[in-house]
Design a protein around this motif. Structure first.
Motif, PDB file in Angstrom:
ATOM      1  N   ALA A 199      -2.855  -6.592  -7.044  1.00 25.70           N
ATOM      2  CA  ALA A 199      -1.868  -7.399  -6.347  1.00 25.70           C
ATOM      3  C   ALA A 199      -0.464  -7.093  -6.860  1.00 25.70           C
ATOM      4  O   ALA A 199      -0.245  -6.886  -8.052  1.00 25.70           O
ATOM      5  CB  ALA A 199      -2.180  -8.885  -6.523  1.00 25.70           C
ATOM      6  N   VAL A 200       0.476  -7.081  -5.932  1.00 25.40           N
ATOM      7  CA  VAL A 200       1.865  -6.763  -6.249  1.00 25.40           C
ATOM      8  C   VAL A 200       2.721  -7.994  -5.977  1.00 25.40           C
ATOM      9  O   VAL A 200       2.723  -8.531  -4.868  1.00 25.40           O
ATOM     10  CB  VAL A 200       2.366  -5.584  -5.388  1.00 25.40           C
ATOM     11  N   ALA A 201       3.435  -8.449  -6.986  1.00 29.62           N
ATOM     12  CA  ALA A 201       4.279  -9.628  -6.811  1.00 29.62           C
ATOM     13  C   ALA A 201       5.328  -9.376  -5.739  1.00 29.62           C
ATOM     14  O   ALA A 201       5.975  -8.333  -5.710  1.00 29.62           O
ATOM     15  CB  ALA A 201       4.955  -9.976  -8.145  1.00 29.62           C
TER      16      ALA A 201
ATOM     17  N   HIS B 210       0.809  -1.221   0.000  1.00 35.73           N
ATOM     18  CA  HIS B 210       0.000   0.000   0.000  1.00 35.73           C
ATOM     19  C   HIS B 210       0.840   1.269   0.000  1.00 35.73           C
ATOM     20  O   HIS B 210       0.291   2.362   0.060  1.00 35.73           O
ATOM     21  CB  HIS B 210      -0.939  -0.002   1.211  1.00 35.73           C
ATOM     22  N   LYS B 211       2.142   1.138  -0.046  1.00 41.16           N
ATOM     23  CA  LYS B 211       3.012   2.308  -0.078  1.00 41.16           C
ATOM     24  C   LYS B 211       3.426   2.601  -1.521  1.00 41.16           C
ATOM     25  O   LYS B 211       3.813   1.691  -2.264  1.00 41.16           O
ATOM     26  CB  LYS B 211       4.268   2.072   0.769  1.00 41.16           C
ATOM     27  N   GLN B 212       3.354   3.865  -1.903  1.00 42.86           N
ATOM     28  CA  GLN B 212       3.747   4.226  -3.264  1.00 42.86           C
ATOM     29  C   GLN B 212       5.253   4.126  -3.456  1.00 42.86           C
ATOM     30  O   GLN B 212       5.724   3.861  -4.557  1.00 42.86           O
ATOM     31  CB  GLN B 212       3.269   5.649  -3.578  1.00 42.86           C
ATOM     32  N   ARG B 213       5.990   4.336  -2.390  1.00 40.79           N
ATOM     33  CA  ARG B 213       7.441   4.255  -2.463  1.00 40.79           C
ATOM     34  C   ARG B 213       7.930   3.146  -1.525  1.00 40.79           C
ATOM     35  O   ARG B 213       7.331   2.904  -0.482  1.00 40.79           O
ATOM     36  CB  ARG B 213       8.085   5.579  -2.054  1.00 40.79           C
ATOM     37  N   PRO B 214       9.019   2.483  -1.873  1.00 43.81           N
ATOM     38  CA  PRO B 214       9.551   1.441  -0.982  1.00 43.81           C
ATOM     39  C   PRO B 214      10.101   2.075   0.294  1.00 43.81           C
ATOM     40  O   PRO B 214      10.421   3.268   0.323  1.00 43.81           O
ATOM     41  CB  PRO B 214      10.668   0.806  -1.816  1.00 43.81           C
ATOM     42  N   PRO B 215      10.219   1.300   1.370  1.00 42.75           N
ATOM     43  CA  PRO B 215      10.806   1.828   2.607  1.00 42.75           C
ATOM     44  C   PRO B 215      12.200   2.385   2.357  1.00 42.75           C
ATOM     45  O   PRO B 215      12.927   1.912   1.477  1.00 42.75           O
ATOM     46  CB  PRO B 215      10.839   0.599   3.521  1.00 42.75           C
ATOM     47  N   VAL B 216      12.579   3.374   3.142  1.00 43.62           N
ATOM     48  CA  VAL B 216      13.901   3.984   2.994  1.00 43.62           C
ATOM     49  C   VAL B 216      14.978   3.070   3.577  1.00 43.62           C
ATOM     50  O   VAL B 216      15.979   2.777   2.933  1.00 43.62           O
ATOM     51  CB  VAL B 216      13.946   5.369   3.681  1.00 43.62           C
ATOM     52  N   ALA B 217      14.762   2.609   4.797  1.00 41.67           N
ATOM     53  CA  ALA B 217      15.718   1.698   5.438  1.00 41.67           C
ATOM     54  C   ALA B 217      15.442   0.262   5.006  1.00 41.67           C
ATOM     55  O   ALA B 217      14.321  -0.088   4.622  1.00 41.67           O
ATOM     56  CB  ALA B 217      15.630   1.817   6.956  1.00 41.67           C
ATOM     57  N   SER B 218      16.465  -0.573   5.071  1.00 48.63           N
ATOM     58  CA  SER B 218      16.299  -1.977   4.699  1.00 48.63           C
ATOM     59  C   SER B 218      15.388  -2.696   5.687  1.00 48.63           C
ATOM     60  O   SER B 218      15.173  -2.229   6.820  1.00 48.63           O
ATOM     61  CB  SER B 218      17.668  -2.676   4.685  1.00 48.63           C
ATOM     62  N   TYR B 219      14.865  -3.840   5.258  1.00 49.99           N
ATOM     63  CA  TYR B 219      14.041  -4.638   6.172  1.00 49.99           C
ATOM     64  C   TYR B 219      14.810  -4.960   7.447  1.00 49.99           C
ATOM     65  O   TYR B 219      14.265  -4.884   8.551  1.00 49.99           O
ATOM     66  CB  TYR B 219      13.595  -5.940   5.498  1.00 49.99           C
ATOM     67  N   PHE B 220      16.067  -5.303   7.304  1.00 48.08           N
ATOM     68  CA  PHE B 220      16.842  -5.756   8.467  1.00 48.08           C
ATOM     69  C   PHE B 220      17.111  -4.610   9.448  1.00 48.08           C
ATOM     70  O   PHE B 220      17.081  -4.814  10.665  1.00 48.08           O
ATOM     71  CB  PHE B 220      18.142  -6.398   7.982  1.00 48.08           C
ATOM     72  N   ASP B 221      17.323  -3.403   8.942  1.00 49.68           N
ATOM     73  CA  ASP B 221      17.486  -2.261   9.842  1.00 49.68           C
ATOM     74  C   ASP B 221      16.165  -1.937  10.536  1.00 49.68           C
ATOM     75  O   ASP B 221      16.143  -1.661  11.742  1.00 49.68           O
ATOM     76  CB  ASP B 221      17.985  -1.035   9.067  1.00 49.68           C
TER      77      ASP B 221
END
Length: 238
Positions: A95-97, A43-54
Motif C-alpha cells: 500500500a502507498v500512502a 501501480h505506476k513506478q513513476r508519477p504522471p508527467v502532467a499534473s492531475y488538473f491538466d
C-alpha cells in the motif's frame, strides 16, 4: 442500469482510450461511463508527467461530444486517498500512502448507484495481467464485472491465470484455454470478465509524449482539442 468505470493516469487521454470505451458501451450496453483520472496511481513506478488538473482537463475535452462519457473527480487530490495509519481493515503490504486504490473508488461510486445497477470496470489487458497484485483484488471482483480490451498474443488461459489466486481455476481447467484467443466472456466462480478483441490500437501515452518532444503532429493519437491543449499549456516538452 449498466455503468462503466474507466480509471487511469490518462497522461494524456488518447484515441485508444475512447475506442475502448465506445466498444465497451456497445458490448455491455452501458448507460454511462465515468472517466476517472488518478491523482496518485499506486501501480505506476513513476508519477504522471502532467499534473492531475491538466490530465483532468484533457479528459473533459476528449469526452465532450459523448453524452454517455462523464469526466469524474472521484480520485481528485484529497478524494479517497489511502491513509495508512488511520484506517481499519485489511491493507496491502504494498500500500502507498496517498494513493488512489480502485477498490475504494468503486465502493464510493457504488454508494451513488442503485442496488440494481451493474458496475463494469474498464481496462486494457496489460493492466489486467497484474490484477492479482492490486489492493484487495478479490474484493474488486465481488464488487464489479470487468471489461478488458485484449490484443494479439493473449489467450483465455492468460486471462484466467491473471486472476487472484483464490479465484484462479486449477491448471487442469485452464490448460485447454491456452489454445483459445482472449475473446468472448470468461465467467468463473467469483469473477466475470468480458473481453474485447477488436479495439486494440497501437497508441501509447509514451509515444505521444515522444511525438511532442519531436514536434510531430498529434492528430492520429488524440482529439484535436487535446492536441491544442497540450500545445497551449506546453505539456510534455521536457
Amino acid at each position: 442500469m449498466n455503468i462503466g468505470l474507466f480509471g487511469g493516469t490518462f497522461d494524456p487521454i488518447h484515441n485508444g482510450h475512447i475506442a475502448l470505451a465506445r466498444a465497451a458501451r456497445e458490448r455491455c450496453e452501458l448507460s454511462r461511463i465515468y472517466f476517472v483520472p488518478a491523482n496518485i496511481p499506486p501501480h505506476k513506478q513513476r508519477p504522471p508527467v502532467a499534473s492531475y488538473f491538466d490530465r483532468s482537463a484533457m479528459v473533459v475535452l476528449a469526452t465532450r461530444e459523448e453524452s454517455a462519457f462523464l469526466p469524474s473527480s472521484l480520485e481528485a487530490p484529497g478524494a479517497g486517498a489511502t491513509n495508512l495509519g488511520g484506517r481499519k481493515g485489511k491493507q496491502s503490504e504494498h500500500a502507498v500512502a496517498g494513493a488512489n486504490y480502485t477498490i475504494d473508488t468503486v465502493r464510493r461510486l457504488k454508494q451513488t448507484l442503485k442496488k440494481s445497477d451493474r458496475l463494469f470496470l474498464l481496462m486494457g489487458i496489460d493492466a489486467f495481467k497484474d490484477i492479482a497484485t492490486w489492493h484487495e483484488a478479490e474484493a474488486l471482483f465481488q464488487e464489479c464485472e470487468f471489461i478488458v480490451a485484449s490484443r494479439p498474443g493473449y489467450s483465455l488461459a492468460d486471462v484466467a491465470n491473471s486472476l487472484p489466486k483464490s479465484l484462479r481455476p486449477a491448471s487442469a481447467v485452464t490448460k485447454p484455454f491456452a489454445r483459445q484467443p482472449a475473446k468472448g466472456d470468461l465467467a468463473l466462480n467469483g469473477a466475470t470478465v468480458h473481453l474485447l478483441d477488436d479495439v486494440h490500437q497501437p497508441i501509447s501515452a509514451t509515444a505521444i509524449r515522444e511525438a511532442v518532444l519531436a514536434k510531430r503532429p498529434l492528430r492520429k493519437f488524440v482529439d484535436p482539442t487535446v492536441a491544442e491543449y497540450i500545445k497551449k499549456m506546453e505539456l510534455y516538452r521536457r
